[in-house]
Design a protein around this motif. Sequence first.
Motif, PDB file in Angstrom:
ATOM      1  N   LEU A 132      -0.124   7.253   0.932  1.00  0.00           N
ATOM      2  CA  LEU A 132      -1.473   7.172   1.151  1.00  0.00           C
ATOM      3  C   LEU A 132      -1.980   7.854   2.433  1.00  0.00           C
ATOM      4  CD1 LEU A 132      -1.700   3.436   0.322  1.00  0.00           C
ATOM      5  CD2 LEU A 132      -2.441   5.292  -1.035  1.00  0.00           C
ATOM      6  N   SER A 133      -1.233   8.005   3.295  1.00  0.00           N
ATOM      7  CA  SER A 133      -1.504   8.976   4.361  1.00  0.00           C
ATOM      8  C   SER A 133      -1.567  10.141   4.575  1.00  0.00           C
ATOM      9  CB  SER A 133      -0.864   8.526   5.643  1.00  0.00           C
ATOM     10  OG  SER A 133      -1.162   9.163   6.867  1.00  0.00           O
ATOM     11  N   VAL A 183       8.770  10.575  -3.993  1.00  0.00           N
ATOM     12  CA  VAL A 183       8.495   9.176  -2.830  1.00  0.00           C
ATOM     13  C   VAL A 183       7.976   7.767  -3.639  1.00  0.00           C
ATOM     14  CG1 VAL A 183       6.844   8.228  -1.141  1.00  0.00           C
ATOM     15  CG2 VAL A 183       7.456  10.609  -0.892  1.00  0.00           C
ATOM     16  N   VAL A 184       7.481   7.942  -4.746  1.00  0.00           N
ATOM     17  CA  VAL A 184       7.023   6.814  -5.672  1.00  0.00           C
ATOM     18  C   VAL A 184       8.284   6.370  -6.247  1.00  0.00           C
ATOM     19  CG1 VAL A 184       5.886   5.985  -7.777  1.00  0.00           C
ATOM     20  CG2 VAL A 184       4.744   7.609  -5.880  1.00  0.00           C
ATOM     21  N   HIS A 217      -5.364   5.976  10.115  1.00  0.00           N
ATOM     22  CA  HIS A 217      -4.640   5.689   9.107  1.00  0.00           C
ATOM     23  C   HIS A 217      -3.883   4.207   8.932  1.00  0.00           C
ATOM     24  CE1 HIS A 217      -4.562  10.254   7.492  1.00  0.00           C
ATOM     25  NE2 HIS A 217      -5.855   9.617   7.682  1.00  0.00           N
ATOM     26  N   VAL A 218      -3.526   3.931  10.203  1.00  0.00           N
ATOM     27  CA  VAL A 218      -2.881   2.750  10.326  1.00  0.00           C
ATOM     28  C   VAL A 218      -3.718   1.500  10.083  1.00  0.00           C
ATOM     29  CG1 VAL A 218      -1.783   1.126  12.029  1.00  0.00           C
ATOM     30  CG2 VAL A 218      -1.300   3.368  12.245  1.00  0.00           C
ATOM     31  N   GLY A 252       6.563   1.227   3.646  1.00  0.00           N
ATOM     32  CA  GLY A 252       6.483   2.396   4.514  1.00  0.00           C
ATOM     33  C   GLY A 252       6.105   3.734   3.587  1.00  0.00           C
ATOM     34  N   LEU A 253       7.028   3.941   2.611  1.00  0.00           N
ATOM     35  CA  LEU A 253       6.776   4.961   1.693  1.00  0.00           C
ATOM     36  C   LEU A 253       5.198   5.153   1.013  1.00  0.00           C
ATOM     37  CD1 LEU A 253      10.507   5.019  -0.092  1.00  0.00           C
ATOM     38  CD2 LEU A 253       9.767   6.648   1.833  1.00  0.00           C
ATOM     39  N   LEU A 254       4.925   3.961   0.775  1.00  0.00           N
ATOM     40  CA  LEU A 254       3.621   4.029   0.039  1.00  0.00           C
ATOM     41  C   LEU A 254       2.550   4.163   1.118  1.00  0.00           C
ATOM     42  CD1 LEU A 254       1.707   2.987  -2.380  1.00  0.00           C
ATOM     43  CD2 LEU A 254       2.112   0.938  -1.452  1.00  0.00           C
TER      44      LEU A 254
END
Length: 262
Positions: free
Chosen positions: A195-196, A245-246, A135-136, A189-191
């Motif tokens: 995605l993760s 989050v968005v 994921h990173v 970071g929130l994005l």
Amino acid sequence: MKPSRIPFVTLILVLVFFYLPIGFLVLNSFNNSRYASTWTGFSTRWYERLFERTDILAALGNSVKVATGASLASMILGTAAAFALQRYKSRLQDAHKLLVAVPLVLPDILMGMSLLLLFISFGMKLSLLTISIAHVTFCLSYVALVVQARLQDFDFNVVEAARDLGATKVQAFMKVTLPLLAPGILAGGLLAFTLSIDDYVITYFVKGPGSDTLPTLVYSMIKKSKDLPVINALSSLMLIVTFVVVALSQRLTRPAVADSTK
């Protein structure tokens, strides 16, 4: 001349196309019937059943762990990459920029297979660790782009002024640069977190036994579970979290947009 209504009507049709299925999903999460085609009354029993499923709660915990770890690592690595791309210009940096952008357009199935072969060649046991590393690899690209956009309007004279007043490089970074870039870093970071926690394809290739995340468990439930409406309830809760989050991400990036318009 009277403005055309075609763009507005087109926008409405596109929004309906996108959000009408989601609306049906949320509506059916409160349907007492097991079948979506029949409405038998309002009920919250599927939400109650959701919190009774220990496998779902365990998969949710795995997803949160992976997403949190991947987001933190991506914030550090993505910020470092953005600084390097912004401060230094060379042919090597052009190649660096290309490598950062490639995960954004690379097909997920190709990235998943490549990472699986890499982990196998190194003899790594497939687990939550391999999922986090995978994921990173794609999350840091999004963080790097968001932070780099913030750096384009960053006034480095403020940092030089802090150095002239006696601050060390570390002090100038911690007390001047980092606070000014914090909204962009947190937005990235929130994005990355979103995605993760939502990824399925790459996770499917690099997960091991007992390391199911929420998307992989949901897919298996769709194929063989009798409690399909539980998925509707779960998806509705995930939808709320995603919107929050968005919204936070957009609010954090708003100052950068405001600065760029001055």
